[in-house]
Write a protein that holds these residues in place. Structure first.
Motif, PDB file in Angstrom:
ATOM      1  N   ILE A 342       0.841  -1.190   0.000  1.00 45.00           N
ATOM      2  CA  ILE A 342       0.000   0.000   0.000  1.00 45.00           C
ATOM      3  C   ILE A 342       0.881   1.246   0.000  1.00 45.00           C
ATOM      4  O   ILE A 342       2.002   1.245   0.513  1.00 45.00           O
ATOM      5  CB  ILE A 342      -0.955   0.031   1.207  1.00 45.00           C
ATOM      6  CG1 ILE A 342      -0.181   0.053   2.521  1.00 45.00           C
ATOM      7  CG2 ILE A 342      -1.927  -1.123   1.165  1.00 45.00           C
ATOM      8  CD1 ILE A 342      -1.043   0.351   3.725  1.00 45.00           C
ATOM      9  N   ASN A 343       0.375   2.332  -0.584  1.00 45.53           N
ATOM     10  CA  ASN A 343       1.091   3.602  -0.548  1.00 45.53           C
ATOM     11  C   ASN A 343       1.130   4.123   0.882  1.00 45.53           C
ATOM     12  O   ASN A 343       0.205   3.908   1.668  1.00 45.53           O
ATOM     13  CB  ASN A 343       0.407   4.625  -1.452  1.00 45.53           C
ATOM     14  CG  ASN A 343       0.346   4.157  -2.894  1.00 45.53           C
ATOM     15  OD1 ASN A 343      -0.604   4.419  -3.603  1.00 45.53           O
ATOM     16  ND2 ASN A 343       1.382   3.445  -3.345  1.00 45.53           N
ATOM     17  N   ASN A 344       2.213   4.834   1.218  1.00 40.01           N
ATOM     18  CA  ASN A 344       2.461   5.306   2.587  1.00 40.01           C
ATOM     19  C   ASN A 344       2.743   4.093   3.479  1.00 40.01           C
ATOM     20  O   ASN A 344       2.901   2.974   3.013  1.00 40.01           O
ATOM     21  CB  ASN A 344       1.303   6.151   3.106  1.00 40.01           C
ATOM     22  CG  ASN A 344       1.013   7.326   2.178  1.00 40.01           C
ATOM     23  OD1 ASN A 344       1.937   8.023   1.739  1.00 40.01           O
ATOM     24  ND2 ASN A 344      -0.257   7.527   1.860  1.00 40.01           N
ATOM     25  N   SER A 345       2.763   4.287   4.752  1.00 37.33           N
ATOM     26  CA  SER A 345       3.184   3.202   5.644  1.00 37.33           C
ATOM     27  C   SER A 345       2.034   2.493   6.336  1.00 37.33           C
ATOM     28  O   SER A 345       2.233   1.466   6.979  1.00 37.33           O
ATOM     29  CB  SER A 345       4.150   3.744   6.702  1.00 37.33           C
ATOM     30  OG  SER A 345       3.518   4.759   7.472  1.00 37.33           O
ATOM     31  N   LYS A 346       0.819   3.035   6.232  1.00 35.53           N
ATOM     32  CA  LYS A 346      -0.321   2.369   6.852  1.00 35.53           C
ATOM     33  C   LYS A 346      -1.605   2.809   6.165  1.00 35.53           C
ATOM     34  O   LYS A 346      -1.655   3.817   5.464  1.00 35.53           O
ATOM     35  CB  LYS A 346      -0.391   2.678   8.346  1.00 35.53           C
ATOM     36  CG  LYS A 346      -0.545   4.150   8.677  1.00 35.53           C
ATOM     37  CD  LYS A 346      -0.534   4.353  10.192  1.00 35.53           C
ATOM     38  CE  LYS A 346      -0.611   5.839  10.553  1.00 35.53           C
ATOM     39  NZ  LYS A 346      -0.608   6.033  12.022  1.00 35.53           N
ATOM     40  N   GLY A 347      -2.663   2.007   6.361  1.00 37.95           N
ATOM     41  CA  GLY A 347      -3.934   2.355   5.749  1.00 37.95           C
ATOM     42  C   GLY A 347      -4.940   1.234   5.851  1.00 37.95           C
ATOM     43  O   GLY A 347      -4.637   0.122   6.313  1.00 37.95           O
ATOM     44  N   THR A 368     -14.702  -2.220  -4.071  1.00 35.34           N
ATOM     45  CA  THR A 368     -13.551  -2.162  -3.174  1.00 35.34           C
ATOM     46  C   THR A 368     -12.938  -0.772  -3.217  1.00 35.34           C
ATOM     47  O   THR A 368     -12.861  -0.143  -4.277  1.00 35.34           O
ATOM     48  CB  THR A 368     -12.485  -3.192  -3.602  1.00 35.34           C
ATOM     49  OG1 THR A 368     -13.083  -4.481  -3.697  1.00 35.34           O
ATOM     50  CG2 THR A 368     -11.347  -3.248  -2.602  1.00 35.34           C
ATOM     51  N   THR A 369     -12.498  -0.291  -2.061  1.00 35.26           N
ATOM     52  CA  THR A 369     -11.779   0.976  -1.988  1.00 35.26           C
ATOM     53  C   THR A 369     -10.456   0.763  -1.270  1.00 35.26           C
ATOM     54  O   THR A 369     -10.385   0.030  -0.277  1.00 35.26           O
ATOM     55  CB  THR A 369     -12.612   2.054  -1.261  1.00 35.26           C
ATOM     56  OG1 THR A 369     -11.843   3.260  -1.160  1.00 35.26           O
ATOM     57  CG2 THR A 369     -13.025   1.606   0.133  1.00 35.26           C
ATOM     58  N   ASP A 370      -9.388   1.374  -1.815  1.00 39.12           N
ATOM     59  CA  ASP A 370      -8.083   1.235  -1.173  1.00 39.12           C
ATOM     60  C   ASP A 370      -7.870   2.344  -0.154  1.00 39.12           C
ATOM     61  O   ASP A 370      -8.769   3.145   0.118  1.00 39.12           O
ATOM     62  CB  ASP A 370      -6.965   1.168  -2.216  1.00 39.12           C
ATOM     63  CG  ASP A 370      -6.775   2.492  -2.961  1.00 39.12           C
ATOM     64  OD1 ASP A 370      -7.396   3.501  -2.577  1.00 39.12           O
ATOM     65  OD2 ASP A 370      -6.004   2.506  -3.943  1.00 39.12           O
ATOM     66  N   ASN A 371      -6.666   2.430   0.403  1.00 33.33           N
ATOM     67  CA  ASN A 371      -6.413   3.395   1.472  1.00 33.33           C
ATOM     68  C   ASN A 371      -6.326   4.838   0.973  1.00 33.33           C
ATOM     69  O   ASN A 371      -6.238   5.769   1.786  1.00 33.33           O
ATOM     70  CB  ASN A 371      -5.136   3.028   2.229  1.00 33.33           C
ATOM     71  CG  ASN A 371      -3.903   3.116   1.353  1.00 33.33           C
ATOM     72  OD1 ASN A 371      -3.880   2.595   0.239  1.00 33.33           O
ATOM     73  ND2 ASN A 371      -2.857   3.752   1.857  1.00 33.33           N
ATOM     74  N   ASN A 372      -6.364   5.040  -0.352  1.00 36.44           N
ATOM     75  CA  ASN A 372      -6.391   6.387  -0.914  1.00 36.44           C
ATOM     76  C   ASN A 372      -7.709   6.675  -1.625  1.00 36.44           C
ATOM     77  O   ASN A 372      -7.773   7.551  -2.496  1.00 36.44           O
ATOM     78  CB  ASN A 372      -5.221   6.585  -1.879  1.00 36.44           C
ATOM     79  CG  ASN A 372      -3.892   6.667  -1.155  1.00 36.44           C
ATOM     80  OD1 ASN A 372      -3.774   7.353  -0.136  1.00 36.44           O
ATOM     81  ND2 ASN A 372      -2.897   5.943  -1.645  1.00 36.44           N
ATOM     82  N   SER A 373      -8.749   5.926  -1.294  1.00 28.61           N
ATOM     83  CA  SER A 373     -10.112   6.103  -1.817  1.00 28.61           C
ATOM     84  C   SER A 373     -10.232   5.823  -3.306  1.00 28.61           C
ATOM     85  O   SER A 373     -11.196   6.270  -3.949  1.00 28.61           O
ATOM     86  CB  SER A 373     -10.615   7.530  -1.521  1.00 28.61           C
ATOM     87  OG  SER A 373     -10.633   7.774  -0.129  1.00 28.61           O
ATOM     88  N   ASN A 374      -9.278   5.112  -3.899  1.00 26.90           N
ATOM     89  CA  ASN A 374      -9.433   4.636  -5.276  1.00 26.90           C
ATOM     90  C   ASN A 374     -10.360   3.432  -5.286  1.00 26.90           C
ATOM     91  O   ASN A 374     -10.371   2.628  -4.333  1.00 26.90           O
ATOM     92  CB  ASN A 374      -8.072   4.257  -5.873  1.00 26.90           C
ATOM     93  CG  ASN A 374      -7.126   5.437  -5.940  1.00 26.90           C
ATOM     94  OD1 ASN A 374      -7.408   6.428  -6.610  1.00 26.90           O
ATOM     95  ND2 ASN A 374      -6.010   5.333  -5.234  1.00 26.90           N
ATOM     96  N   LEU A 375     -11.142   3.277  -6.367  1.00 23.28           N
ATOM     97  CA  LEU A 375     -12.197   2.266  -6.399  1.00 23.28           C
ATOM     98  C   LEU A 375     -11.897   1.166  -7.409  1.00 23.28           C
ATOM     99  O   LEU A 375     -11.246   1.379  -8.442  1.00 23.28           O
ATOM    100  CB  LEU A 375     -13.534   2.914  -6.750  1.00 23.28           C
ATOM    101  CG  LEU A 375     -14.072   3.963  -5.770  1.00 23.28           C
ATOM    102  CD1 LEU A 375     -15.372   4.550  -6.307  1.00 23.28           C
ATOM    103  CD2 LEU A 375     -14.280   3.355  -4.388  1.00 23.28           C
ATOM    104  N   ALA A 376     -12.419  -0.022  -7.092  1.00 24.48           N
ATOM    105  CA  ALA A 376     -12.416  -1.158  -8.022  1.00 24.48           C
ATOM    106  C   ALA A 376     -13.800  -1.793  -7.981  1.00 24.48           C
ATOM    107  O   ALA A 376     -14.355  -2.025  -6.909  1.00 24.48           O
ATOM    108  CB  ALA A 376     -11.348  -2.176  -7.644  1.00 24.48           C
TER     109      ALA A 376
END
Length: 640
Positions: A342-347, A368-376
């Motif tokens: 994941i980008n950055n060190s935590k999320g 699905t949403t990642d720790n930077n609010s990007n969607l799949a």
């Protein structure tokens, strides 16, 4: 080319002579060839030795079999209720199962339809080694260890408890236990807990899935859509994408048709990473799994990862709906350029998923949403009529989406930067003829890392399987793969749509104790006149002979000719449980191996394989590189 015509002619004569008896198709090996996957191999091996009892099974238990999602598990379960005395041919026809599914079902379950019952063994020990015997291959002087290659695995079962441990050493590594895995598991009908190493499968795989998913293939039933079964113990030699800690799963039955399932997991593990020494920033996770020289050893377990995951799932006869969350925390800063961290060190990553079941029509979806609010997003349906099974899948993964432990069915290796529409169909033309085909349209949502431009393409494939008799089958396959590529011309990179055409003919038969398979495969790559088009050929004969119940022998002889790596062909080889490898056929040469399986006593099995690989590769305009590999593989299984 004359060699291929000659080998085909010899086989056709043999084929006509042998086509006389019951056939046991080697479709699992073909499946693994198309989806070379050590996790899938291990799952098939596990269920082969821990078969499901069909007299007391459930939909959930059947769905845990490799290649069986909830859709097919429910059809099989309903069939079993109505047909206590069935035959496997009728089951395949009524439930629209693929050859791969039927082969796995026969290996991994038992009931009144088969006399062979292979319940879980109390004790299982496996030892495996590979010996390189030709003088041209020598261990690198920078390697810290010997050329010993040794794999050992132990599984002990007692009632509801299971203990597993694995140690593995690759050639050049220092210690006999350079990689270790293990677990202690308790499992009953509603609760299980794993202490040690495990993998997680939640939802449709947006956040958490096993190490590798099923790739696009003509056997489209293979988990394009599949709802995960939660935690699974991990005992593979692949040093990648597993967790180490504690995981639990608990099912509460609300009434006869409703249930709630809760999953929780915690992991604390050190990963192997590539770290910039000046900035101490992690720019990629190492997936090689080899620790042989100072450079590789210095990276070992240099990044700490803490993980917490949970999942809740509500299920009825007609609806499955769930949500899961994954929290990751690293002890070093992660570069924004990484794709397997994941980008950055935590999320946190989140997923919502559902499956609506209308008997022979299912609708799946997951957001699905990642720790930077990007969607799949993945959405689609699976349905069948009297003689046709179909599947439609739409996928859209944001350009910067990043789910390091998720799996997104599609074209690209990373679960990101892609949109696509997939349609697959299996049609029973008559009782002896089956047609499979798929079409997949895809494009990247932004520039890709390797080409620095948007990529688009289309995969189109079709296959006809014709059953000559109960013992013999012919298969004809055609594929077209179009995809954006780039070539440097006069210091300028020019982009174009490269097309790869592939054709394959398989003829297989069995008489008494002898199995025979011929394959002829041809690749043609069209570079749109930017450079010389390329060809790739391979032809092989595969023979397996059962001398008696205690001794089986076999071998394969392959001839190949390819212009370069672009037109190379991969050949998958599997001769023992859990042991499979893909051999790259590149250049011009041959591949030959023979093997034997010996049942020494009731609980002791031995496999021996000897193989030769020789190829001539054009490395410069006037220089040919000759490469010869000779290896012996040994495996011993003790089970009681």
């Amino acid at each position: 080319m004359v060699k291929f015509i000659y080998i085909f002619f010899i086989f056709i004569i043999s084929f006509n002579l042998l086509a006389q008896s019951e056939n046991d198709l080697y479709v699992i090996e073909d499946l693994l060839k198309d989806n070379s996957n050590i996790i899938l191999q291990d799952e098939i091996d596990y269920f082969t030795n821990h078969q499901i009892d069909l007299s007391s099974t459930s939909v959930l238990e059947l769905s845990k079999l490799p290649l069986f999602n909830y859709y097919y598990a429910k059809m099989i379960f309903n069939y079993l209720i109505k047909n206590h005395d069935f035959n496997i041919t009728d089951l395949k026809l009524k439930c629209k199962l693929s050859d791969s599914q039927i082969a796995i079902f026969q290996k991994c379950s038992y009931g009144n339809w088969t006399k062979k019952v292979n319940k879980a063994n109390f004790f299982e020990y496996r030892i495996r080694s590979q010996i390189v015997i030709n003088d041209s291959i020598k261990i690198d002087s920078s390697f810290k260890g010997s050329n010993l290659n040794l794999y050992q695995r132990l599984i002990v079962n007692y009632n509801n408890y299971e203990l597993g441990t694995l140690i593995d050493k690759d050639a050049g590594e220092k210690n006999i236990n350079d990689f270790q895995a293990g677990y202690l598991k308790y499992k009953d009908s509603s609760f299980n807990i794993i202490l040690g190493d495990f993998i997680l499968e939640y939802g449709l795989g947006g956040v958490l899935w096993k190490g590798m998913g099923i790739k696009k293939s003509l056997d489209f039933t293979n988990n394009v859509f599949s709802i995960g079964n939660g935690n699974k113990s991990y005992l593979s030699s692949l040093d990648y994408r597993f967790f180490r800690g504690l995981s639990t799963s608990y099912i509460i039955n609300l009434n006869g048709s409703e249930s709630l399932k809760f999953d929780f997991a915690y992991s604390n593990i050190n990963r192997t990473a590539n770290i910039d020494s000046s900035s101490n920033i992690v720019y990629s996770l190492s997936t090689l799994g080899l620790y042989r020289n100072e450079n590789e050893i210095s990276k070992k377990e240099n990044l700490n990862e803490k993980m917490f995951a949970s999942n809740i799932e509500y299920k009825t006869n007609y609806l499955t709906i769930g949500a899961n969350v994954l929290n990751l925390n690293y002890n070093k800063q992660i570069s924004k350029q990484t794709s397997n961290l994941i980008n950055n060190s935590k999320g946190n990553l989140f997923s919502l998923y559902s499956n609506i079941d209308f008997d022979k029509f299912n609708i799946y979806n997951e957001l699905t949403t990642d720790n930077n609010s990007n969607l799949a997003l993945k959405i689609g349906c699976q349905f069948q009529t009297s003689n046709i099974s179909n599947l439609v899948c739409f996928r859209s993964y944001s350009k910067d989406f990043n789910s390091p432990f998720g799996y997104g069915f599609g074209e690209f290796s990373n679960f990101a930067n892609e949109s696509g529409l997939y349609f697959g169909s299996k049609i029973d033309l008559n009782e002896n003829t089956e047609l499979n085909f798929f079409i997949d349209l895809f494009n990247s949502q932004g520039n890709t890392y390797f080409l620095n431009t948007k990529v688009r393409g289309m995969d189109l494939a079709g296959e006809i399987k014709y059953k000559i008799s109960n013992n013999s089958k012919l298969k004809f396959r055609l594929m077209s793969q179009e995809k954006t590529d780039g070539l440097i011309q006069n210091n300028y990179k020019q982009y174009f749509q490269k097309i790869k055409y592939s054709s394959r003919i398989d003829a297989e038969t069995k008489i008494k104790n002898t199995y025979l398979l011929l394959r002829i495969e041809y690749n043609y790559i069209d570079f749109k006149e930017l450079k010389t088009n390329e060809n790739g050929f391979i032809g092989f004969v595969d023979i397996k002979y059962k001398i008696n119940e205690d001794l089986k022998i076999g071998g394969k002889y392959s001839l190949f000719s390819t212009n370069s790596y672009e037109s190379a062909v991969w050949q998958y080889e599997s001769v023992a449980p859990g042991l499979g490898q893909s051999q790259l056929m590149y250049g011009e040469g041959y591949r030959f191996f023979i093997y034997s399986q010996i049942q020494l006593i009731d609980y002791l099995s031995l496999w021996v394989k000897y193989g030769i690989y020789e190829t001539n590769i054009l490395v410069e305009s006037n220089k040919i590189l000759n490469k010869i590999d000779k290896k012996i593989n040994l495996q011993c299984d003790i089970r009681f």
